[in-house]
Enzyme design. Structure first.
Site, mmCIF file in Angstrom:
data_model
loop_
_atom_site.group_PDB
_atom_site.id
_atom_site.type_symbol
_atom_site.label_atom_id
_atom_site.label_comp_id
_atom_site.label_asym_id
_atom_site.label_seq_id
_atom_site.Cartn_x
_atom_site.Cartn_y
_atom_site.Cartn_z
ATOM 1 N N ARG A 1 0.832 -1.211 0.000
ATOM 2 C CA ARG A 1 0.000 0.000 0.000
ATOM 3 C C ARG A 1 0.865 1.259 0.000
ATOM 4 N NH1 ARG A 1 -1.895 1.376 6.092
ATOM 5 N NH2 ARG A 1 -0.425 0.055 7.188
ATOM 6 N N SER B 1 -5.021 5.235 5.321
ATOM 7 C CA SER B 1 -4.669 3.811 5.395
ATOM 8 C C SER B 1 -4.336 3.237 4.023
ATOM 9 C CB SER B 1 -5.831 3.017 5.998
ATOM 10 O OG SER B 1 -6.097 3.474 7.298
ATOM 11 N N GLU C 1 -19.148 3.072 -0.307
ATOM 12 C CA GLU C 1 -18.362 2.372 -1.324
ATOM 13 C C GLU C 1 -19.125 2.133 -2.620
ATOM 14 O OE1 GLU C 1 -18.727 1.386 1.828
ATOM 15 O OE2 GLU C 1 -16.767 1.885 2.642
ATOM 16 N N PHE D 1 -14.304 -3.994 1.700
ATOM 17 C CA PHE D 1 -15.383 -3.045 1.377
ATOM 18 C C PHE D 1 -15.452 -2.767 -0.124
ATOM 19 C CE2 PHE D 1 -13.765 -1.496 5.639
ATOM 20 C CZ PHE D 1 -14.644 -2.285 6.368
ATOM 21 N N HIS E 1 -5.306 -3.705 2.342
ATOM 22 C CA HIS E 1 -5.737 -4.476 3.513
ATOM 23 C C HIS E 1 -6.423 -5.781 3.117
ATOM 24 C CE1 HIS E 1 -4.764 -0.590 5.104
ATOM 25 N NE2 HIS E 1 -4.888 -1.013 6.353
ATOM 26 N N ASP F 1 -7.636 -6.204 13.350
ATOM 27 C CA ASP F 1 -9.039 -5.845 13.060
ATOM 28 C C ASP F 1 -9.938 -7.076 12.947
ATOM 29 O OD1 ASP F 1 -8.801 -3.161 13.224
ATOM 30 O OD2 ASP F 1 -8.809 -2.758 11.071
ATOM 31 N N ARG G 1 -1.654 -4.616 3.879
ATOM 32 C CA ARG G 1 -1.417 -3.633 4.937
ATOM 33 C C ARG G 1 0.009 -3.711 5.472
ATOM 34 N NH1 ARG G 1 -2.067 -4.508 10.937
ATOM 35 N NH2 ARG G 1 -1.618 -2.462 11.800
#
Lengths: 272, 312
Positions: free
Chosen positions: B7, B34, B55, B80, B106, B114, B164
Site C-alpha cells: 500500500r 490507510s 463504497e 469493502f 488491507h 481488526d 497492509r
C-alpha cells in the site's frame, strides 16, 4: 414554450409511445409501464434540450443522459432512433439474440447510450462521476439522469445524492419518474420513499415538483434547474405509469409484461 | 533486504502517475490515510475525491469518471471495495468495460488485529470470475509500483490487490513487470511453487528449506492472476511434474483454482494448495495469523513433498 414547439413534442412523444408498445410487443417481454410514464421527459430531453450530435455520439462536449431506471430502455432506444443515432428498423430487434438493443441499455452496443444501466441505483452514481469530470475539465456539458421512484429505495441513490450536493454539482439535473407503482404494487405500500422532494432537499438539492406529462412544466422546471449555482437539481415528475395506453395506465401489472398483438393494435389506435 | 508495504508503494506510485498523466484521478472512501491515497491528495488535491463511507457510490462515481475519459483509481479496504460494492463493480465497471482501476488495500489475513470482518479472503475469486476484469496481486513494493503504472497504461478494468503489512522487497529496480506474464523467481526441477502476493517471499523461503532436503523447487510469481500465464504454468508443471499454489486467500476460487484450471486442461500433474482453508480470519498479529492459518514456509515445504509423493 410556444404552442408549435409543444405540438411537435407531443407528436414525437406519441410516436415514441407507439414504438415502445410495438417493440415490447414484438420482443414479447419488457417494461412498458415505466417506459410510457417517462416518455414525455425523455422526449423533451432528446428533442428540445440536449446538446448532442447523432453523427458523433461520443462527442466530448455533449450533454449526457443516464437512464438510471435502465428497465425503461425502450423509451431511450425509441428516442435515440428518432433522433438519428441508429435506424428505426432496429427497434424491432429489442431483446432478441444478437441485437444491440439489450433488455437494459449497453453503452458499448448502442450509439448514444452514455452509460450501461439496469441494476437500480447504479446510474445516478455514474451521473455523479460524469458531472465531476465535467467540473474537472471546466466543460460546459450537463448530465441528466432519470430515476424511478421505486429506485429511490436503493441506498446507493442517497449515497450519490449526498456526493452530488457535497461536490456542488450544478451541472447535474436528475428527474424522478414518480409514477407511484413498482412491480409488487404501490410504491407507498411496498416501501415508501416519501416525502421524495423533502428528502432531496435535506440532502442539499434544488427540488421542483411538476406534472411530468406537461411540456410547459418540464421546460419551466428545466430553466430553473439550469439557473442553479453550486447545487444539483432534481425534478420530481408526477407521472402516470403506462401513460397513453388506457388499459396500462396506473396498473402495476404492466410494469414488466408485454402486450399481445391485439393489445398492441388497440394501443396503437389509442396513440394515433 | 528492505521492507515495504504494497500500500505504501501504491501511494508513491500514484503521485508519480499523477505527475505524468493529468487524466489520473483518485477516489477513496474515508480511508485515504490507510490506503495511502492521501499522498495523491496532498500532491493533486483537485484530482482527489473523498466519497465518504459510501463504497457503492465510490465505485459508481469512478465508472462515470471513466466514461468521461478519466483514469480513476478507486481505493478502500478490499473487504469493502469488493464486498460492499460488488454489484457496482460488476454492472457499472466490468460489464461496460470501463477504465477503472480498483486498488484495494488491507487484503488477506495480514490485516491482523481488526479481525475476520476486515480480512478479505475471497476477493480474487470474486474479481476473477468477472468477464473483462484483469486481476493483479503484486508481491512487493517494486512490483506494486510497476503494476500500478502498467494498470494505468492498460485500457480496461483492473483489480489490484494490496496489503497492509510490510513485506520483504524481492525485486530490484531493474524488474520488468509485464501484464499477464508470470516470472520464474527461482529455477527448479522437482516441484514448482506457484505463488502470488506476500506468499512469493514465503515460497522462496520454502524453496530454501526444500533444498536442504535435496529437493529442487522452482518458484514462480503469478502476479497477474487474470489473464493467467497459461504457457509458463504448463511449462513449469511439465518441467517439474508437481505444483503447490501459495496464496493469502481462500483456497477456493483464487490462485489455486486459476492454476488448477490451467493444469487440468494443459498438463495434469499432482497439485497441492496452501492458503486459507475455507474459514474466516480472526484478530491477532499478522505473523501469528500466518502461522495459525498455515501460510508458512514449513507448510509449503510439506505440501511440496506431498505433491512430489503423488507423482506417477
Amino acid at each position: 414554450m410556444d404552442e408549435h414547439a409543444i405540438k411537435e413534442l407531443k407528436e414525437m412523444a406519441k410516436i415514441i409511445r407507439r414504438d415502445i408498445v410495438e417493440m415490447i410487443g414484438e420482443a414479447k417481454s419488457g417494461h412498458p409501464g415505466g417506459s410510457l410514464s417517462a416518455a414525455d421527459i425523455v422526449t423533451y430531453l432528446y428533442f428540445s434540450e440536449m446538446n448532442i450530435d447523432p453523427l458523433e455520439p461520443k462527442w466530448k462536449e455533449r450533454d449526457r443522459f443516464v437512464l438510471s431506471k435502465g428497465h425503461a430502455a425502450p423509451v431511450l432506444y425509441a428516442a435515440l432512433a428518432h433522433r438519428g443515432f441508429f435506424p428505426k428498423e432496429s427497434l424491432y430487434t429489442l431483446r432478441k439474440i444478437g441485437s444491440n438493443l439489450q433488455g437494459h441499455p449497453d453503452m458499448n452496443k448502442v450509439p448514444g447510450v452514455d452509460m450501461s444501466t439496469g441494476s437500480l441505483g447504479t446510474g445516478i452514481s455514474a451521473a455523479v462521476g460524469m458531472a465531476l469530470a465535467g467540473k474537472l475539465d471546466k466543460a460546459n456539458y450537463r448530465v441528466f439522469a432519470l430515476l424511478g421512484d421505486g429506485e429511490l429505495q436503493e441506498g446507493q441513490v442517497w449515497e450519490a445524492a449526498m456526493a452530488a450536493a457535497h461536490y456542488k454539482l450544478d451541472n447535474l439535473i436528475a428527474f424522478v419518474d414518480n409514477n407511484g407503482l413498482q412491480i409488487d404494487g404501490n410504491v407507498e405500500d411496498v416501501m415508501s420513499p416519501a416525502p421524495i422532494g423533502a428528502k432531496f432537499e435535506a440532502f442539499g438539492w434544488f427540488v421542483q415538483e411538476i406534472d411530468g406529462h406537461d411540456f410547459n412544466a418540464i421546460a419551466e422546471a428545466m430553466k430553473a434547474a439550469k439557473a442553479q449555482k453550486e447545487r444539483p437539481s432534481v425534478i420530481v415528475a408526477h407521472t402516470v405509469k403506462g401513460k397513453g395506453v388506457s388499459f396500462m395506465e396506473n396498473q402495476a401489472s404492466w410494469h414488466g409484461s408485454a402486450p399481445s398483438a391485439e393489445q398492441v393494435a388497440i394501443a396503437k389506435e389509442e396513440l394515433k | 533486504m528492505s521492507k515495504q508495504a504494497t500500500r505504501d508503494a501504491y501511494g508513491l506510485a500514484l503521485v508519480e502517475l499523477g505527475k505524468e498523466n493529468e487524466n489520473v484521478v483518485v477516489l477513496d472512501a474515508d480511508l485515504s490515510k490507510s490506503t495511502k491515497t492521501c499522498n495523491f491528495k496532498e500532491a493533486y488535491p483537485e484530482r482527489f475525491f473523498n466519497m465518504g463511507i459510501a463504497e457503492q457510490n465510490l465505485l459508481g462515481t469512478a465508472a462515470g469518471l471513466a466514461a468521461s475519459g478519466k483514469i480513476p483509481f478507486a481505493s478502500s479496504f478490499a473487504v469493502f471495495a469488493v464486498g460492499r460494492a460488488y454489484d457496482q463493480i460488476r454492472n457499472s465497471i466490468a460489464y461496460p468495460k470501463l477504465n477503472v482501476k480498483i486498488a484495494a488495500t488491507h487484503a488477506g489475513i495480514t490485516v491482523g488485529e481488526d479481525g475476520g470482518s476486515h480480512q478479505m479472503i475471497e476477493d480474487i475469486a470474486l474479481m476473477r470470475a468477472l468477464p473483462n476484469m484483469t486481476v493483479i496481486v503484486p508481491a512487493d513494493g517494486v512490483e506494486t509500483r510497476a503494476a500500478i503504472l502498467a494498470a494505468a497504461e492498460y485500457k480496461g478494468p483492473v483489480y489490484i490487490r494490496l496489503g497492509r503489512s510490510k513485506v520483504e522487497t524481492i525485486f530490484d529496480e531493474n524488474y520488468k513487470f509485464r501484464l499477464g506474464k508470470g516470472v520464474v523467481v527461482k529455477e527448479g526441477t522437482d516441484v514448482t511453487l506457484v505463488a502470488c502476493g506476500i506468499m512469493v517471499e514465503v515460497a522462496m523461503r520454502a524453496a530454501e528449506m526444500l533444498a536442504e532436503d535435496n529437493i529442487s523447487a522452482a518458484v514462480v510469481n503469478i502476479s497477474t492472476i487474470k489473464p493467467i500465464d497459461t504457457a509458463l504454468i504448463s511449462k513449469m508443471a511439465e518441467q517439474t511434474g508437481a505444483v503447490v499454489t501459495c496464496e493469502e486467500h481462500n483456497i477456493i476460487g483464487g490462485l489455486a483454482s486459476a492454476v488448477a484450471e490451467v493444469l487440468v486442461e494443459k498438463c495434469p500433474v499432482p497439485m497441492e494448495r496452501v492458503g486459507v482453508e475455507d474459514k474466516f480470519g480472526q484478530s491477532g498479529q499478522p505473523d501469528e495469523l500466518l502461522k495459525a492459518y498455515g501460510l508458512t514456509a514449513e507448510n509449503i515445504a510439506e505440501k511440496a513433498k506431498a505433491a512430489i509423493g503423488r507423482k506417477a
